[in-house]
Write a protein that holds these residues in place. Structure first.
Motif, PDB file in Angstrom:
ATOM      1  N   ILE A 226     -20.816  75.208   9.314  1.00 33.38           N
ATOM      2  CA  ILE A 226     -21.789  74.758  10.315  1.00 33.38           C
ATOM      3  C   ILE A 226     -22.700  73.682   9.730  1.00 33.38           C
ATOM      4  N   LEU A 227     -23.217  73.917   8.522  1.00 31.71           N
ATOM      5  CA  LEU A 227     -24.133  72.944   7.914  1.00 31.71           C
ATOM      6  C   LEU A 227     -23.407  71.641   7.584  1.00 31.71           C
ATOM      7  N   ARG A 228     -22.185  71.734   7.079  1.00 34.89           N
ATOM      8  CA  ARG A 228     -21.435  70.513   6.767  1.00 34.89           C
ATOM      9  C   ARG A 228     -21.178  69.708   8.038  1.00 34.89           C
ATOM     10  N   TYR A 229     -20.858  70.405   9.123  1.00 30.86           N
ATOM     11  CA  TYR A 229     -20.612  69.717  10.402  1.00 30.86           C
ATOM     12  C   TYR A 229     -21.893  69.049  10.887  1.00 30.86           C
ATOM     13  N   TRP A 230     -23.022  69.746  10.787  1.00 29.23           N
ATOM     14  CA  TRP A 230     -24.311  69.221  11.231  1.00 29.23           C
ATOM     15  C   TRP A 230     -24.698  67.988  10.409  1.00 29.23           C
ATOM     16  N   TYR A 231     -24.489  68.067   9.112  1.00 29.79           N
ATOM     17  CA  TYR A 231     -24.812  66.917   8.254  1.00 29.79           C
ATOM     18  C   TYR A 231     -23.892  65.736   8.556  1.00 29.79           C
ATOM     19  N   SER A 232     -22.655  66.035   8.877  1.00 24.47           N
ATOM     20  CA  SER A 232     -21.712  64.974   9.228  1.00 24.47           C
ATOM     21  C   SER A 232     -22.177  64.236  10.491  1.00 24.47           C
ATOM     22  N   LEU A 233     -22.688  64.998  11.464  1.00 25.78           N
ATOM     23  CA  LEU A 233     -23.206  64.381  12.692  1.00 25.78           C
ATOM     24  C   LEU A 233     -24.457  63.552  12.401  1.00 25.78           C
ATOM     25  N   LEU A 234     -25.379  64.117  11.619  1.00 28.97           N
ATOM     26  CA  LEU A 234     -26.635  63.430  11.336  1.00 28.97           C
ATOM     27  C   LEU A 234     -26.421  62.133  10.553  1.00 28.97           C
ATOM     28  N   SER A 235     -25.419  62.129   9.708  1.00 30.49           N
ATOM     29  CA  SER A 235     -25.163  60.952   8.876  1.00 30.49           C
ATOM     30  C   SER A 235     -24.265  59.937   9.547  1.00 30.49           C
ATOM     31  N   LEU A 236     -23.755  60.293  10.735  1.00 32.91           N
ATOM     32  CA  LEU A 236     -22.800  59.426  11.443  1.00 32.91           C
ATOM     33  C   LEU A 236     -21.599  59.082  10.558  1.00 32.91           C
ATOM     34  N   LYS A 237     -21.250  60.059   9.705  1.00 34.32           N
ATOM     35  CA  LYS A 237     -20.120  59.947   8.774  1.00 34.32           C
ATOM     36  C   LYS A 237     -20.292  58.793   7.788  1.00 34.32           C
ATOM     37  N   ASN A 238     -21.541  58.410   7.553  1.00 38.30           N
ATOM     38  CA  ASN A 238     -21.853  57.404   6.541  1.00 38.30           C
ATOM     39  C   ASN A 238     -22.114  58.123   5.221  1.00 38.30           C
ATOM     40  N   GLN A 239     -21.308  57.839   4.185  1.00 37.45           N
ATOM     41  CA  GLN A 239     -21.380  58.593   2.949  1.00 37.45           C
ATOM     42  C   GLN A 239     -22.736  58.465   2.273  1.00 37.45           C
ATOM     43  N   THR A 240     -23.325  57.286   2.322  1.00 31.57           N
ATOM     44  CA  THR A 240     -24.636  57.087   1.694  1.00 31.57           C
ATOM     45  C   THR A 240     -25.694  57.958   2.359  1.00 31.57           C
ATOM     46  N   LYS A 241     -25.672  57.999   3.693  1.00 31.38           N
ATOM     47  CA  LYS A 241     -26.621  58.831   4.427  1.00 31.38           C
ATOM     48  C   LYS A 241     -26.364  60.312   4.168  1.00 31.38           C
TER      49      LYS A 241
END
Length: 372
Positions: A55-70
Protein backbone atom coordinates in the motif's frame (compact mmCIF):
# COMPACT_ATOMS: atom_id res chain seq x y z
CA UNK A 1 20.32 -2.46 28.46
CA UNK A 2 21.77 1.04 28.04
CA UNK A 3 18.68 3.14 27.33
CA UNK A 4 20.81 6.27 26.90
CA UNK A 5 21.65 5.05 23.40
CA UNK A 6 19.07 4.10 20.79
CA UNK A 7 20.18 2.64 17.48
CA UNK A 8 18.44 1.99 14.19
CA UNK A 9 19.58 -1.22 12.49
CA UNK A 10 19.28 -0.53 8.75
CA UNK A 11 19.11 -3.53 6.43
CA UNK A 12 18.40 -3.28 2.72
CA UNK A 13 16.21 -6.39 2.55
CA UNK A 14 13.33 -5.35 0.29
CA UNK A 15 10.55 -7.46 1.84
CA UNK A 16 11.92 -8.24 5.30
CA UNK A 17 14.96 -7.62 7.50
CA UNK A 18 17.86 -9.67 6.20
CA UNK A 19 21.25 -11.00 7.17
CA UNK A 20 23.00 -12.88 9.94
CA UNK A 21 24.63 -9.68 11.16
CA UNK A 22 21.33 -7.90 11.75
CA UNK A 23 19.78 -10.90 13.51
CA UNK A 24 22.65 -11.04 15.97
CA UNK A 25 22.68 -7.29 16.55
CA UNK A 26 18.97 -7.41 17.36
CA UNK A 27 19.59 -10.18 19.88
CA UNK A 28 22.86 -9.17 21.49
CA UNK A 29 23.58 -5.44 21.33
CA UNK A 30 22.74 -3.85 24.71
CA UNK A 31 20.98 -0.75 23.36
CA UNK A 32 17.41 0.34 22.74
CA UNK A 33 16.86 -0.40 19.05
CA UNK A 34 14.55 -0.30 16.07
CA UNK A 35 14.99 -2.32 12.87
CA UNK A 36 14.26 -0.87 9.43
CA UNK A 37 14.21 -2.51 6.00
CA UNK A 38 12.87 -1.91 2.51
CA UNK A 39 15.83 -0.96 0.32
CA UNK A 40 19.11 0.92 0.47
CA UNK A 41 17.22 3.67 2.30
CA UNK A 42 15.06 1.47 4.55
CA UNK A 43 11.71 2.90 5.55
CA UNK A 44 9.65 0.03 6.97
CA UNK A 45 9.71 -1.07 10.60
CA UNK A 46 10.41 -4.73 11.30
CA UNK A 47 7.03 -6.42 11.44
CA UNK A 48 5.41 -4.38 8.66
CA UNK A 49 3.20 -6.76 6.68
CA UNK A 50 3.64 -7.21 2.94
CA UNK A 51 0.15 -5.77 2.46
CA UNK A 52 1.12 -2.59 4.32
CA UNK A 53 4.34 -2.39 2.33
CA UNK A 54 2.46 -2.74 -0.94
CA UNK A 55 0.00 0.00 0.00
CA UNK A 56 2.74 2.48 0.95
CA UNK A 57 4.82 1.70 -2.15
CA UNK A 58 1.75 2.22 -4.34
CA UNK A 59 0.93 5.51 -2.58
CA UNK A 60 4.49 6.77 -2.98
CA UNK A 61 4.44 5.76 -6.63
CA UNK A 62 1.32 7.91 -7.15
CA UNK A 63 2.72 10.87 -5.22
CA UNK A 64 5.97 10.82 -7.16
CA UNK A 65 4.24 10.42 -10.53
CA UNK A 66 6.71 7.56 -11.06
CA UNK A 67 9.59 10.04 -11.07
CA UNK A 68 12.56 8.30 -9.44
CA UNK A 69 14.07 11.49 -8.04
CA UNK A 70 10.79 12.44 -6.37
CA UNK A 71 10.32 8.87 -5.12
CA UNK A 72 13.81 8.85 -3.60
CA UNK A 73 13.03 12.12 -1.83
CA UNK A 74 9.80 10.74 -0.36
CA UNK A 75 11.60 7.65 0.93
CA UNK A 76 14.45 9.71 2.36
CA UNK A 77 12.01 12.01 4.17
CA UNK A 78 10.13 9.05 5.66
CA UNK A 79 13.41 7.51 6.84
CA UNK A 80 14.43 10.83 8.35
CA UNK A 81 11.09 11.26 10.14
CA UNK A 82 11.44 7.77 11.65
CA UNK A 83 14.87 8.65 13.03
CA UNK A 84 13.48 11.88 14.49
CA UNK A 85 10.40 10.24 15.97
CA UNK A 86 12.42 7.41 17.53
CA UNK A 87 15.17 9.76 18.79
CA UNK A 88 17.87 7.56 17.29
CA UNK A 89 21.47 8.24 18.36
CA UNK A 90 23.26 6.08 15.77
CA UNK A 91 22.41 4.08 12.64
CA UNK A 92 24.01 0.65 12.23
CA UNK A 93 23.93 -0.24 8.52
CA UNK A 94 24.29 -3.84 7.40
CA UNK A 95 26.16 -2.90 4.19
CA UNK A 96 28.42 0.03 3.35
CA UNK A 97 26.31 1.07 0.38
CA UNK A 98 23.32 1.22 2.73
CA UNK A 99 25.41 3.48 4.97
CA UNK A 100 26.24 5.65 1.96
CA UNK A 101 22.60 5.85 0.87
CA UNK A 102 21.39 7.04 4.30
CA UNK A 103 24.30 9.44 4.91
CA UNK A 104 22.52 12.58 3.70
CA UNK A 105 19.47 12.04 5.92
CA UNK A 106 21.68 11.21 8.90
CA UNK A 107 23.85 14.27 8.28
CA UNK A 108 20.80 16.53 8.34
CA UNK A 109 20.01 15.14 11.80
CA UNK A 110 23.64 14.93 12.96
CA UNK A 111 23.31 11.15 13.54
CA UNK A 112 26.54 9.10 13.12
CA UNK A 113 26.75 5.88 11.10
CA UNK A 114 28.45 2.54 11.73
CA UNK A 115 28.44 0.39 8.58
CA UNK A 116 29.46 -3.22 8.02
CA UNK A 117 31.49 -3.99 4.91
CA UNK A 118 30.57 -7.54 3.94
CA UNK A 119 32.06 -8.11 0.49
CA UNK A 120 30.49 -7.20 -2.81
CA UNK A 121 30.15 -3.48 -2.01
CA UNK A 122 33.95 -3.09 -1.85
CA UNK A 123 35.15 -6.00 -4.04
CA UNK A 124 32.99 -5.74 -7.17
CA UNK A 125 34.64 -3.22 -9.49
CA UNK A 126 31.35 -2.04 -10.99
CA UNK A 127 29.80 -1.48 -7.54
CA UNK A 128 32.85 0.43 -6.28
CA UNK A 129 32.98 2.58 -9.41
CA UNK A 130 29.28 3.40 -9.17
CA UNK A 131 29.45 4.27 -5.46
CA UNK A 132 32.96 5.73 -5.21
CA UNK A 133 31.87 9.33 -4.62
CA UNK A 134 29.20 8.30 -2.12
CA UNK A 135 31.72 6.13 -0.26
CA UNK A 136 34.07 9.12 -0.09
CA UNK A 137 31.26 11.29 1.31
CA UNK A 138 30.57 8.63 3.94
CA UNK A 139 34.27 8.59 4.82
CA UNK A 140 34.17 12.37 5.29
CA UNK A 141 31.17 12.11 7.63
CA UNK A 142 30.93 10.88 11.24
CA UNK A 143 31.25 7.22 10.36
CA UNK A 144 32.96 3.98 11.28
CA UNK A 145 33.20 1.03 8.89
CA UNK A 146 33.56 -2.59 10.00
CA UNK A 147 35.19 -4.77 7.31
CA UNK A 148 34.93 -8.51 7.85
CA UNK A 149 38.21 -9.27 6.05
CA UNK A 150 41.62 -7.62 6.26
CA UNK A 151 42.00 -7.46 2.47
CA UNK A 152 39.16 -4.90 2.44
CA UNK A 153 41.13 -2.37 4.50
CA UNK A 154 43.37 -1.00 1.68
CA UNK A 155 40.30 -0.57 -0.51
CA UNK A 156 38.52 1.35 2.24
CA UNK A 157 41.53 3.61 2.65
CA UNK A 158 41.52 4.15 -1.11
CA UNK A 159 38.04 5.71 -0.91
CA UNK A 160 39.03 7.94 1.99
CA UNK A 161 38.50 6.14 5.30
CA UNK A 162 41.13 6.77 7.98
CA UNK A 163 42.65 4.09 10.21
CA UNK A 164 40.63 5.52 13.11
CA UNK A 165 37.41 4.87 11.17
CA UNK A 166 38.15 1.22 10.35
CA UNK A 167 37.53 -1.69 12.73
CA UNK A 168 38.31 -5.19 11.39
CA UNK A 169 35.78 -7.58 12.92
CA UNK A 170 34.20 -10.68 11.33
CA UNK A 171 30.85 -11.71 12.75
CA UNK A 172 32.12 -14.53 14.96
CA UNK A 173 30.78 -17.91 16.01
CA UNK A 174 28.00 -18.28 18.55
CA UNK A 175 28.63 -20.05 21.85
CA UNK A 176 26.76 -23.23 20.94
CA UNK A 177 29.27 -24.08 18.18
CA UNK A 178 32.11 -24.37 20.70
CA UNK A 179 30.18 -27.15 22.46
CA UNK A 180 30.01 -29.48 19.42
CA UNK A 181 31.93 -32.76 19.46
CA UNK A 182 32.79 -33.78 15.88
CA UNK A 183 33.04 -37.38 14.75
CA UNK A 184 36.70 -37.42 13.72
CA UNK A 185 36.56 -41.08 12.67
CA UNK A 186 33.60 -40.65 10.32
CA UNK A 187 35.57 -39.84 7.11
CA UNK A 188 32.71 -37.42 6.42
CA UNK A 189 33.36 -34.07 4.79
CA UNK A 190 30.81 -31.28 5.06
CA UNK A 191 30.32 -28.17 2.90
CA UNK A 192 27.77 -25.46 3.70
CA UNK A 193 26.99 -22.48 1.48
CA UNK A 194 25.25 -21.09 -1.58
CA UNK A 195 25.66 -22.98 -4.82
CA UNK A 196 27.09 -19.92 -6.53
CA UNK A 197 30.16 -19.00 -8.59
CA UNK A 198 31.98 -17.54 -5.59
CA UNK A 199 31.70 -20.85 -3.68
CA UNK A 200 32.75 -22.91 -6.74
CA UNK A 201 30.78 -26.03 -5.74
CA UNK A 202 31.95 -27.84 -8.89
CA UNK A 203 35.55 -27.56 -7.67
CA UNK A 204 34.48 -29.05 -4.34
CA UNK A 205 32.92 -32.03 -6.11
CA UNK A 206 36.00 -32.55 -8.30
CA UNK A 207 38.27 -32.50 -5.25
CA UNK A 208 36.04 -34.97 -3.42
CA UNK A 209 35.91 -37.25 -6.48
CA UNK A 210 39.71 -37.37 -6.39
CA UNK A 211 39.59 -38.36 -2.71
CA UNK A 212 37.20 -41.23 -3.42
CA UNK A 213 39.76 -42.96 -5.62
CA UNK A 214 41.90 -43.68 -2.54
CA UNK A 215 39.20 -43.47 0.14
CA UNK A 216 36.06 -45.05 -1.35
CA UNK A 217 34.29 -45.00 2.03
CA UNK A 218 34.53 -41.21 2.38
CA UNK A 219 31.28 -39.23 2.39
CA UNK A 220 30.35 -35.63 1.58
CA UNK A 221 27.34 -33.78 2.94
CA UNK A 222 26.59 -30.65 0.89
CA UNK A 223 24.14 -28.15 2.41
CA UNK A 224 22.68 -25.09 0.71
CA UNK A 225 20.96 -24.09 -2.49
CA UNK A 226 21.46 -21.63 -5.32
CA UNK A 227 21.79 -21.17 -9.05
CA UNK A 228 24.52 -23.82 -9.49
CA UNK A 229 22.69 -26.53 -7.56
CA UNK A 230 21.52 -28.45 -10.64
CA UNK A 231 24.92 -28.17 -12.33
CA UNK A 232 26.55 -29.54 -9.18
CA UNK A 233 24.08 -32.39 -8.89
CA UNK A 234 24.57 -33.21 -12.58
CA UNK A 235 28.34 -33.40 -12.11
CA UNK A 236 27.83 -35.85 -9.23
CA UNK A 237 25.67 -37.96 -11.55
CA UNK A 238 28.22 -37.80 -14.37
CA UNK A 239 30.98 -38.95 -12.01
CA UNK A 240 28.73 -41.73 -10.66
CA UNK A 241 29.36 -40.77 -7.03
CA UNK A 242 25.71 -40.34 -5.99
CA UNK A 243 26.11 -42.89 -3.17
CA UNK A 244 28.92 -40.82 -1.63
CA UNK A 245 27.39 -37.32 -1.84
CA UNK A 246 24.34 -36.21 0.11
CA UNK A 247 22.56 -32.95 -0.82
CA UNK A 248 20.47 -31.72 2.10
CA UNK A 249 19.36 -28.31 0.80
CA UNK A 250 18.89 -25.28 3.02
CA UNK A 251 19.35 -26.14 6.71
CA UNK A 252 18.30 -24.56 9.97
CA UNK A 253 20.86 -23.61 12.66
CA UNK A 254 19.81 -26.70 14.63
CA UNK A 255 20.37 -28.95 11.60
CA UNK A 256 23.74 -27.28 11.01
CA UNK A 257 24.89 -28.15 14.52
CA UNK A 258 23.68 -31.73 14.07
CA UNK A 259 25.51 -32.14 10.76
CA UNK A 260 28.76 -30.67 12.11
CA UNK A 261 28.66 -33.12 15.02
CA UNK A 262 28.47 -36.03 12.54
CA UNK A 263 31.35 -34.77 10.38
CA UNK A 264 35.16 -34.78 10.53
CA UNK A 265 36.35 -32.09 8.08
CA UNK A 266 34.84 -28.89 6.63
CA UNK A 267 35.59 -27.95 3.01
CA UNK A 268 34.86 -24.85 0.92
CA UNK A 269 36.41 -23.82 -2.40
CA UNK A 270 35.84 -20.04 -2.52
CA UNK A 271 37.07 -18.14 -5.60
CA UNK A 272 37.05 -14.62 -7.00
CA UNK A 273 34.19 -14.37 -9.52
CA UNK A 274 34.33 -13.27 -13.14
CA UNK A 275 33.15 -9.77 -12.10
CA UNK A 276 35.73 -9.43 -9.33
CA UNK A 277 33.47 -10.31 -6.40
CA UNK A 278 35.02 -12.03 -3.40
CA UNK A 279 34.13 -13.37 0.03
CA UNK A 280 34.41 -11.43 3.22
CA UNK A 281 34.91 -13.90 6.04
CA UNK A 282 32.55 -16.86 5.56
CA UNK A 283 30.58 -17.40 8.76
CA UNK A 284 30.20 -21.11 7.96
CA UNK A 285 33.99 -21.53 8.18
CA UNK A 286 34.15 -19.69 11.51
CA UNK A 287 31.36 -21.87 12.89
CA UNK A 288 32.87 -25.13 11.60
CA UNK A 289 36.26 -24.25 13.08
CA UNK A 290 34.62 -23.27 16.38
CA UNK A 291 32.96 -26.70 16.30
CA UNK A 292 36.40 -28.34 16.18
CA UNK A 293 36.51 -29.32 12.51
CA UNK A 294 39.73 -28.78 10.53
CA UNK A 295 39.17 -26.64 7.42
CA UNK A 296 40.30 -27.29 3.86
CA UNK A 297 39.66 -24.17 1.80
CA UNK A 298 41.30 -21.58 -0.48
CA UNK A 299 43.62 -18.59 -0.10
CA UNK A 300 40.74 -16.22 -0.62
CA UNK A 301 39.24 -13.16 1.04
CA UNK A 302 38.90 -13.30 4.80
CA UNK A 303 39.48 -17.06 4.86
CA UNK A 304 43.22 -16.41 5.17
CA UNK A 305 42.52 -14.46 8.37
CA UNK A 306 40.61 -17.28 10.03
CA UNK A 307 42.39 -20.48 8.94
CA UNK A 308 46.07 -21.00 9.88
CA UNK A 309 47.52 -23.08 7.06
CA UNK A 310 49.17 -26.18 8.47
CA UNK A 311 47.82 -25.64 11.98
CA UNK A 312 43.99 -25.34 11.89
CA UNK A 313 43.52 -26.63 8.36
CA UNK A 314 44.92 -26.33 4.84
CA UNK A 315 44.60 -23.55 2.28
CA UNK A 316 45.17 -24.02 -1.46
CA UNK A 317 45.20 -21.67 -4.42
CA UNK A 318 41.87 -20.72 -5.95
CA UNK A 319 40.66 -23.17 -8.65
CA UNK A 320 43.32 -25.76 -7.70
CA UNK A 321 40.87 -28.52 -6.89
CA UNK A 322 43.53 -31.21 -7.36
CA UNK A 323 45.65 -29.78 -4.53
CA UNK A 324 42.49 -29.42 -2.47
CA UNK A 325 41.86 -33.13 -2.97
CA UNK A 326 45.47 -33.88 -1.97
CA UNK A 327 45.05 -31.97 1.29
CA UNK A 328 41.74 -33.71 2.03
CA UNK A 329 43.47 -37.07 1.53
CA UNK A 330 46.38 -36.01 3.74
CA UNK A 331 43.99 -35.47 6.63
CA UNK A 332 42.25 -38.79 6.09
CA UNK A 333 45.65 -40.53 6.17
CA UNK A 334 46.39 -38.95 9.57
CA UNK A 335 43.37 -39.24 11.90
CA UNK A 336 45.41 -37.72 14.74
CA UNK A 337 46.02 -34.64 12.55
CA UNK A 338 42.27 -34.19 12.04
CA UNK A 339 41.74 -33.90 15.78
CA UNK A 340 44.86 -31.76 16.33
CA UNK A 341 43.89 -29.26 13.61
CA UNK A 342 40.30 -29.27 14.81
CA UNK A 343 41.18 -28.46 18.40
CA UNK A 344 43.71 -25.83 17.32
CA UNK A 345 41.02 -24.21 15.22
CA UNK A 346 38.48 -24.20 18.03
CA UNK A 347 40.94 -22.42 20.33
CA UNK A 348 41.97 -19.92 17.64
CA UNK A 349 38.36 -18.96 16.88
CA UNK A 350 37.51 -18.73 20.58
CA UNK A 351 40.36 -16.30 21.17
CA UNK A 352 39.92 -14.21 18.03
CA UNK A 353 36.53 -14.66 16.34
CA UNK A 354 33.82 -15.35 18.89
CA UNK A 355 30.41 -13.71 18.69
CA UNK A 356 31.07 -12.16 22.10
CA UNK A 357 34.21 -10.43 20.80
CA UNK A 358 32.43 -9.11 17.68
CA UNK A 359 29.49 -7.73 19.64
CA UNK A 360 31.87 -6.07 22.10
CA UNK A 361 33.71 -4.39 19.20
CA UNK A 362 30.48 -3.14 17.61
CA UNK A 363 29.25 -1.89 20.98
CA UNK A 364 32.53 -0.04 21.52
CA UNK A 365 32.34 1.51 18.02
CA UNK A 366 28.80 2.78 18.67
CA UNK A 367 29.70 4.20 22.08
CA UNK A 368 32.80 5.86 20.61
CA UNK A 369 30.98 7.55 17.76
CA UNK A 370 27.99 8.55 19.90
CA UNK A 371 30.40 9.63 22.66
CA UNK A 372 28.44 8.15 25.54
Amino acid sequence: MDKRIKIAIATNGRLKPMGTFSRNYIEYLPFAKIVLFGGFIPYFYMGTSQKQQKILRYWYSLLSLKNQTKLDKLIKNRFKKILQKEKVNCVLAEFMNTGSAIREACKELNIPIVANVLGYEIHQDAVVEKNHQEYRKLANYKSIVVPVAKNMIPKLKNVGFLDSQIIFSPLGARDEFFEINPDYSSKRFIAIGRFAEMKSPLSTIKAFHKVLKNFPNAKLTFAGDGELFEDTKNLVDQLSIQDSVEFVGWISPEEQINLLSKSAIFIQHSVTTSIGDAEGTPVAILEASAAGLPIVSTKHGGIVDTVIDGKTGYLVDENDWEEMGNRMEELLRSPELIEEFGQNGRQFILENFSMKKHIEEIEKAIRTIVKL
